[in-house]
Motif scaffolding. Structure first.
Motif, mmCIF file in Angstrom:
data_model
loop_
_atom_site.group_PDB
_atom_site.id
_atom_site.type_symbol
_atom_site.label_atom_id
_atom_site.label_comp_id
_atom_site.label_asym_id
_atom_site.label_seq_id
_atom_site.Cartn_x
_atom_site.Cartn_y
_atom_site.Cartn_z
ATOM 1 N N LYS A 29 0.800 -1.223 0.000
ATOM 2 C CA LYS A 29 0.000 0.000 0.000
ATOM 3 C C LYS A 29 0.835 1.277 0.000
ATOM 4 C CE LYS A 29 -2.023 1.451 3.838
ATOM 5 N NZ LYS A 29 -2.807 1.509 5.106
ATOM 6 N N SER A 63 -0.421 0.164 -3.935
ATOM 7 C CA SER A 63 -1.460 -0.788 -4.362
ATOM 8 C C SER A 63 -2.020 -1.496 -3.135
ATOM 9 C CB SER A 63 -0.876 -1.814 -5.345
ATOM 10 O OG SER A 63 -0.348 -1.168 -6.493
ATOM 11 N N GLU A 64 -3.031 -0.902 -2.529
ATOM 12 C CA GLU A 64 -3.579 -1.444 -1.294
ATOM 13 C C GLU A 64 -4.612 -2.522 -1.577
ATOM 14 O OE1 GLU A 64 -5.573 -0.031 2.957
ATOM 15 O OE2 GLU A 64 -5.066 1.470 1.420
ATOM 16 N N GLU A 121 -7.784 -4.480 -0.764
ATOM 17 C CA GLU A 121 -9.015 -4.177 -0.037
ATOM 18 C C GLU A 121 -9.740 -5.442 0.405
ATOM 19 O OE1 GLU A 121 -12.207 -0.760 -0.650
ATOM 20 O OE2 GLU A 121 -12.380 -2.296 -2.210
ATOM 21 N N ARG A 122 -9.531 -6.534 -0.366
ATOM 22 C CA ARG A 122 -10.292 -7.754 -0.074
ATOM 23 C C ARG A 122 -9.545 -8.963 -0.608
ATOM 24 N NH1 ARG A 122 -14.880 -10.507 -2.824
ATOM 25 N NH2 ARG A 122 -14.578 -9.106 -4.592
ATOM 26 N N GLN A 145 -8.490 -8.282 -4.335
ATOM 27 C CA GLN A 145 -9.063 -7.099 -4.980
ATOM 28 C C GLN A 145 -8.411 -5.864 -4.384
ATOM 29 O OE1 GLN A 145 -13.381 -6.801 -5.115
ATOM 30 N NE2 GLN A 145 -13.274 -4.563 -5.074
ATOM 31 N N LEU A 146 -7.914 -4.995 -5.236
ATOM 32 C CA LEU A 146 -7.259 -3.779 -4.777
ATOM 33 C C LEU A 146 -8.286 -2.672 -4.533
ATOM 34 C CD1 LEU A 146 -4.085 -3.576 -7.062
ATOM 35 C CD2 LEU A 146 -4.451 -4.906 -4.975
ATOM 36 N N LYS A 147 -7.838 -1.596 -3.917
ATOM 37 C CA LYS A 147 -8.692 -0.436 -3.650
ATOM 38 C C LYS A 147 -9.249 0.150 -4.944
ATOM 39 C CE LYS A 147 -8.516 0.771 0.880
ATOM 40 N NZ LYS A 147 -9.633 1.168 1.736
ATOM 41 N N ASP A 148 -8.483 0.015 -6.034
ATOM 42 C CA ASP A 148 -8.946 0.565 -7.313
ATOM 43 C C ASP A 148 -9.978 -0.329 -7.993
ATOM 44 O OD1 ASP A 148 -7.516 -1.575 -8.406
ATOM 45 O OD2 ASP A 148 -5.922 -0.324 -9.237
ATOM 46 N N ASN A 152 -10.496 -7.599 8.362
ATOM 47 C CA ASN A 152 -10.796 -6.551 7.391
ATOM 48 C C ASN A 152 -10.764 -6.988 5.933
ATOM 49 O OD1 ASN A 152 -9.404 -5.156 9.912
ATOM 50 N ND2 ASN A 152 -10.749 -3.636 8.985
ATOM 51 N N LEU A 153 -10.082 -8.082 5.644
ATOM 52 C CA LEU A 153 -9.949 -8.486 4.239
ATOM 53 C C LEU A 153 -10.806 -9.693 3.875
ATOM 54 C CD1 LEU A 153 -6.096 -8.057 3.628
ATOM 55 C CD2 LEU A 153 -7.922 -6.362 3.469
ATOM 56 N N ASN A 209 -1.745 -0.925 9.449
ATOM 57 C CA ASN A 209 -2.837 -1.907 9.538
ATOM 58 C C ASN A 209 -2.670 -2.890 10.691
ATOM 59 O OD1 ASN A 209 -3.833 -0.676 7.268
ATOM 60 N ND2 ASN A 209 -3.376 -2.355 5.856
#
Length: 497
Positions: free
Chosen positions: A33, A242-243, A245-246, A258-261, A282-283, A430
């Motif tokens: 990230k 490149s954070e 997200e999931r 899956q990235l934030k974008d 969280n993921l 995090n």
């Protein structure tokens, strides 16, 4: 067969695993990230100063050597380690110090200055730490996936008294109060309370004696840069800013991130170098988890957090009594530890780690300048502390203490500064509850009882870093990368380069 492997996070654990797996021919991509690799070992560059963000004590260089040799390379071609002696200069609340040296005779001379009667007890204590090390070192780079393995070591734990709190264990051998602190502080290096952390973790002390304490020339950032060059040689793909997200779950397997974008990146294997608690909580949707519910995660015991100030001065302090690594104990040590680990407010007392690397390496600061970082242990975010309100005041308190006791005219000589606090550990790194070292290193949160390197939830999800086995600290985190890599691909390393 080549596998597509995604590593979440480019800290030491993720880098270790990525190199080993790429060297075996796997397709490895790291997503991080931040704008640079390193995780906790991120290096801040401010006004010509290079500040290491987190770990500064480098032990067991053989672990780095093994990683580079696994890729058919020599670590010496990528970065340089310089041995330090003393390892630490440890100060009492009156500013008197003990030099913690590598050689036993030198240690005995130091003890002689404080309490000659404790030399005999120290030698017996050393024998005990060697036995603890001999029993547990073989497990530090092997997985701990079965309870049977835990049962195998318990007789040794009991026989050596390694289940006792570290301070209590040391008290059996050492009578002088300050020397008891000197020989029991090591749990603090991995986020543990010396009064609670089992003395099994005294093996850290033996790691230092066996292989020394080292400084990475150019700062720990030079190690991260060495890993980056090595991964370029191996074809590891690195995606910064490149954070994740999931983690995408498909029938109790993970299939992608899956990235934030919004972009989806498929994988055969996912390795999380993120905080274990954060990763699960969280993921991955709670509905997809069986063992690690949000409630069970929240109820675990978490390490202390940290308040760290990085500062550079236009004045050199070579005439001070400071060394490269300095540990400064406060007046009410036991009370302070209780308030840090079990309290709900910020303690009044201070115990500090002060890093002065320019005493060993002038290259990381502008000419004629000194570089420092001072670390204060503080409660994690389970405590009700409003850091947005008090951070500046607390920073001033720490700097004022250093100015009064160790660094005359400090404030007027500071030319650059930066700090991180518990919210930084939670929001940027995090870490659940802002715990700087993840779960506390208690007996029931170690080895088999710590989250496993191969997820108990998903067969193709793996963990590296401080929150999994073998725990926090640079050697342990690097070893977690080896454990995960060998669980994923147990074929012998071919030294491909």
């Amino acid at each position: 067969m080549q596998k597509k492997i995604i590593v979440i996070g480019g800290g030491f654990g993720g880098l270790s695993a990525a190199v080993r797996l790429a060297a075996k021919g796997h397709d490895v991509t790291i997503f991080d990230k931040r704008d640079k690799l390193g995780g906790r070992a991120y290096q801040y560059e401010l006004d010509g100063f290079k500040f290491d963000g987190g770990p500064t004590v480098i032990t067991a260089p053989y672990i780095f050597d093994d990683i580079f040799e696994a890729a058919g390379k020599s670590r010496h071609d990528y970065f340089e380690l310089k041995p330090l002696d003393p390892f630490y200069r440890i100060f009492n609340s009156d500013g008197e110090y003990f030099d913690y040296m590598r050689n036993e005779e030198d240690i005995l001379k130091q003890i002689d200055r404080w309490s000659p009667a404790d030399k005999k007890g120290y030698l017996k204590f050393t024998e005990n730490t060697v036995d603890i090390f001999s029993l547990f070192h073989p497990y530090t780079d092997k997985p701990f996936l079965t309870f049977k393995k835990m049962l195998n070591i318990m007789p040794g734990v009991i026989r050596l008294g390694a289940y006792k709190g570290t301070y209590r264990h040391v008290r059996k051998y050492i009578k002088h109060k300050f020397l008891r602190k000197v020989f029991s502080f090591h749990p603090l290096l991995i986020g543990g309370n010396p009064f609670d952390t089992p003395s099994i973790y005294l093996l850290i002390m033996q790691f230092e004696k066996e292989w020394g304490v080292h400084y990475a020339v150019g700062g720990v950032g030079s190690i991260i840069e060495g890993f980056r060059k090595l991964m370029d040689d191996l074809g590891v793909k690195v995606r910064l800013n490149s954070e994740v997200e999931r983690i995408v779950v498909d029938h109790q397997k993970v299939s992608a991130v899956q990235l934030k974008d919004g972009s989806i990146h498929e994988a055969d294997i996912v390795i999380s170098n993120g905080d274990v608690a954060f990763t699960y909580r969280n993921l991955i949707p709670e509905s997809s988890r069986r063992k690690y519910s949000n409630r069970s995660i929240d109820r675990k015991s978490y390490s202390s957090s940290l308040f760290v100030i990085y500062f550079g001065t236009k004045k050199r302090y070579l005439d001070s009594k400071l060394s490269h690594h300095n540990i400064i104990f406060g007046k009410e040590y036991k009370k302070l530890m209780r308030e840090i680990f079990k309290g709900s407010k910020l303690p009044d007392d201070l115990s500090l780690y002060l890093h002065m690397p320019t005493i060993s390496d002038e290259s990381i600061a502008p000419d004629g300048c000194e570089l420092f970082y001072v670390l204060s242990l503080v409660p994690n975010l389970k405590a009700n502390i409003n850091w947005e309100e008090i951070a500046e005041e607390y920073k001033d308190k720490v700097l004022s203490y250093l100015e009064e006791h160790y660094l005359p005219d400090l404030k007027e000589n500071i030319v650059t500064e930066h700090y991180i606090d518990p919210p930084h550990f939670q929001n940027t790194l995090n870490s659940h509850y802002g715990a700087a070292f993840s779960f506390t290193p208690s007996l029931l949160q170690s080895a088999f009882f710590r989250p496993h390197n191969r997820s108990e939830e998903f067969d193709n999800l793996y963990f590296v870093g401080a929150g999994t086995h073998p725990g926090a600290g640079v050697p342990a985190v690097l070893s977690s990368g080896k454990i995960a890599a060998e669980l994923i691909d147990p074929t012998p390393q071919n030294g491909a380069g």
